[in-house]
Design a protein around this motif. Structure first.
Motif, mmCIF file in Angstrom:
data_model
loop_
_atom_site.group_PDB
_atom_site.id
_atom_site.type_symbol
_atom_site.label_atom_id
_atom_site.label_comp_id
_atom_site.label_asym_id
_atom_site.label_seq_id
_atom_site.Cartn_x
_atom_site.Cartn_y
_atom_site.Cartn_z
ATOM 1 N N GLN A 58 46.986 9.853 -65.727
ATOM 2 C CA GLN A 58 46.898 9.628 -64.292
ATOM 3 C C GLN A 58 46.681 10.913 -63.504
ATOM 4 O OE1 GLN A 58 47.012 6.343 -63.054
ATOM 5 N NE2 GLN A 58 46.773 6.051 -65.252
ATOM 6 N N TRP A 59 46.654 12.061 -64.201
ATOM 7 C CA TRP A 59 46.495 13.329 -63.488
ATOM 8 C C TRP A 59 45.040 13.759 -63.489
ATOM 9 C CZ3 TRP A 59 44.723 16.859 -67.061
ATOM 10 C CH2 TRP A 59 45.032 16.618 -68.403
ATOM 11 N N THR A 60 44.654 14.516 -62.459
ATOM 12 C CA THR A 60 43.261 14.959 -62.322
ATOM 13 C C THR A 60 43.113 16.470 -62.388
ATOM 14 O OG1 THR A 60 43.485 14.954 -59.911
ATOM 15 C CG2 THR A 60 42.619 12.960 -60.939
ATOM 16 N N SER A 61 44.225 17.203 -62.420
ATOM 17 C CA SER A 61 44.184 18.655 -62.573
ATOM 18 C C SER A 61 45.500 19.091 -63.200
ATOM 19 C CB SER A 61 43.969 19.348 -61.215
ATOM 20 O OG SER A 61 45.041 19.059 -60.336
ATOM 21 N N THR A 62 45.590 20.351 -63.580
ATOM 22 C CA THR A 62 46.799 20.860 -64.216
ATOM 23 C C THR A 62 47.266 22.119 -63.514
ATOM 24 O OG1 THR A 62 45.534 22.161 -65.815
ATOM 25 C CG2 THR A 62 46.161 19.920 -66.467
ATOM 26 N N VAL A 63 48.575 22.365 -63.591
ATOM 27 C CA VAL A 63 49.170 23.580 -63.058
ATOM 28 C C VAL A 63 49.891 24.267 -64.207
ATOM 29 C CG1 VAL A 63 50.770 24.568 -61.377
ATOM 30 C CG2 VAL A 63 49.468 22.530 -60.789
ATOM 31 N N GLY A 64 49.489 25.487 -64.520
ATOM 32 C CA GLY A 64 50.115 26.216 -65.612
ATOM 33 C C GLY A 64 51.512 26.691 -65.256
ATOM 34 N N ALA A 65 52.312 26.981 -66.278
ATOM 35 C CA ALA A 65 53.689 27.420 -66.053
ATOM 36 C C ALA A 65 53.740 28.732 -65.283
ATOM 37 C CB ALA A 65 54.411 27.556 -67.390
ATOM 38 N N ALA A 66 52.889 29.694 -65.665
ATOM 39 C CA ALA A 66 52.904 30.988 -64.978
ATOM 40 C C ALA A 66 52.471 30.844 -63.530
ATOM 41 C CB ALA A 66 51.989 31.976 -65.713
#
Length: 499
Positions: free
Chosen positions: A3-11
């Protein structure tokens, strides 16, 4: 299917969380538990649009390492966000940001108030100014003199009047961007241009990458075509595009279209620099994404010492990757519904062919009026009148808001027509409801985001000056007082947002 369209990295997420100002949230300023502070930090990033809605968050272990906290702390924060509706999860797909179902999502654009309502209400909803006279009257008179030959024809010019197509093409060529009339289609305003582009390139279910925040009316137009919007967060203040985020979204989401405002962005006022423009064109070309560049604010530089960067289409002169949209509505007058598209000739032919099932063509008289302005030097003089109006209004509004609402935060743009304001922890949606009660109409931040982001913002246009600007700020301060007292929330307003 995820259901997601982008990602956010941990850093990346850790950097954003650390950049937030420390704000006590407990009674008496007591420090909240670590998991609560983390959950509130993520919630604030989502509401401000710095982390897009439907962005996949890092796994608990990864974020714990990046923040140097225990995995238990992150797990508790994620659970709190899920309980509040700001996070959704599914086994095997991870966790992604969301907005609570009870929050009203932006469902429509920014319709101007009827003229008869303006006596009692200060309208800060519509970023449009009165016509720059005497140039409107002169342009119409000039158009009437040129009209007789056209009156003997059928009057349908789906690609636009040949004379105006040539005039617009020559103006691009004069900027060092060789352009043929065959690369121009005249439209009914910029909205008509973008609507035609969306219907040609992005069918129902196609992904369109958009700046976050972005222009509310365009976002709604795209929603109504059935597109899936993929938000790309802007840099803070007037920093413009975050190219790392753009490259990531173009690579991971593979959107069919991307829509951007490079010049005095609506609503933030940011001006993308030349390197950002070059890099975005290259990234879009590599991803196979068609880049739609809205130039409607290009002429509205308000400070004389600005060195304007080259147009985005200068880095794609053939028009195969960049489709440029221009308009007379912002630079001249909103009542003059003339826009245009610059693209490769084959794209223009496809747009013109599809137009037979839409509006057939743009009114001849209005095209003749713009052609007269551009051909006589009247355009440049009218635009200078417009700049003077907007500059005076900007300075008056900034002074009034700083005086009446000193805790509101904003960066003064050097061009355009809008001020993007962080409201000191007040819900923008509640503020809009309260504003109607005290006689000032202001659009809330979520209208400019995707799925409810930017709750802590409002947009203020440069449409009032002098005593009216002063009174607008006084009424906005009264609306803030209503919200804080609990008396300004309508039944459909979300719960108060306090950062």
């Amino acid at each position: 299917m995820a259901q997601w369209t982008s990602t956010v990295g941990a850093a990346q997420l850790a950097r954003q969380l650390r950049s937030q100002q420390a704000r006590p949230t407990g009674p008496g300023g007591r420090k909240p538990p670590a998991y609560r502070a983390l959950a509130d930090g993520v919630r604030l990033l989502v509401l401000e649009g710095r982390v897009p809605v439907a962005a996949r968050l890092p796994a608990e272990r990864e974020l714990a390492l990046a923040l140097s906290v225990s995995r238990t702390t992150v797990a508790a924060a994620y659970e709190a966000l899920r309980a509040e509706g700001f996070l959704e999860s599914r086994r095997g797909a991870g966790s992604w940001t969301a907005v609570p179902a009870g929050n009203p999502l932006p469902a429509r654009g920014l319709e101007p108030l009827p003229p008869e309502s303006l006596g009692s209400m200060i309208d800060l909803g519509c970023a449009a100014l009165p016509a720059p006279e005497p140039w409107l009257t002169r342009a119409v008179q000039g158009a009437l003199e040129e009209l007789p030959p056209y009156a003997h024809t059928h009057g349908d010019y789906p690609a636009g009047l040949p004379a105006l197509r040539r005039m617009i093409a020559d103006r691009y060529s004069a900027l060092g961007i060789p352009t043929m009339p065959e690369q121009i289609m005249v439209t009914t305003g910029a909205m008509g241009a973008i609507d035609a582009i969306c219907h040609l390139f992005a069918g129902r279910g196609e992904r369109i990458a958009v700046e976050s925040p972005s222009y509310a009316n365009i976002l709604q137009l795209m929603r109504e075509t059935g597109a899936r919007l993929v938000p790309v967060a802007m840099q803070e203040g007037l920093g413009g595009w975050d190219m790392n985020r753009w490259r990531q979204v173009l690579r991971d989401a593979a959107p069919r279209l991307a829509y951007v405002v490079a010049d005095f962005h609506n609503p933030t006022g940011a001006l993308a620099d030349e390197q950002q423009r070059r890099d975005l064109v290259e990234a879009a070309r590599s991803a196979g994404t068609v880049l739609v560049v809205d130039e409607t604010m290009n002429e509205l530089r308000l400070d004389a010492d600005i060195d304007m960067p080259r147009r985005v289409c200068a880095f794609d002169p053939a028009g195969s990757t960049v489709l440029t949209v221009g308009s007379a509505s912002k630079a001249f007058w909103a009542g003059m519904r003339i826009g245009w598209v610059r693209a490769a000739p084959d794209v223009i032919r496809s747009l013109v062919a599809a137009r037979a099932y839409a509006d057939m063509g743009t009114p001849v008289l209005e095209q003749l009026a713009i052609n007269w302005l551009m051909g006589t030097g009247g355009w440049e003089q009218a635009v200078e009148v417009r700049r003077s109006q907007a500059r005076e209004n900007r300075d008056a509004l900034v002074t009034a808001v700083r005086r009446e609402l000193p805790d509101w935060e904003f960066t003064v743009p050097r061009g355009g027509l809008t001020l993007w304001v962080r409201t000191g922890g007040i819900s923008g949606s509640r503020l809009a409801v309260a504003g109607e009660r005290v006689g000032v109409r202001v659009p809330s931040g979520p209208r400019f985001g995707v799925d409810g982001a930017f709750e802590g913002y409002v947009r203020l246009p440069f449409t009032v000056s002098g005593p009216v600007a002063d009174e607008a700020a006084v009424r906005l301060a009264a609306a803030v007082d209503l919200v804080r007292s609990g008396a300004g929330a309508g039944a459909d307003a979300p719960r108060s947002f306090v950062a």
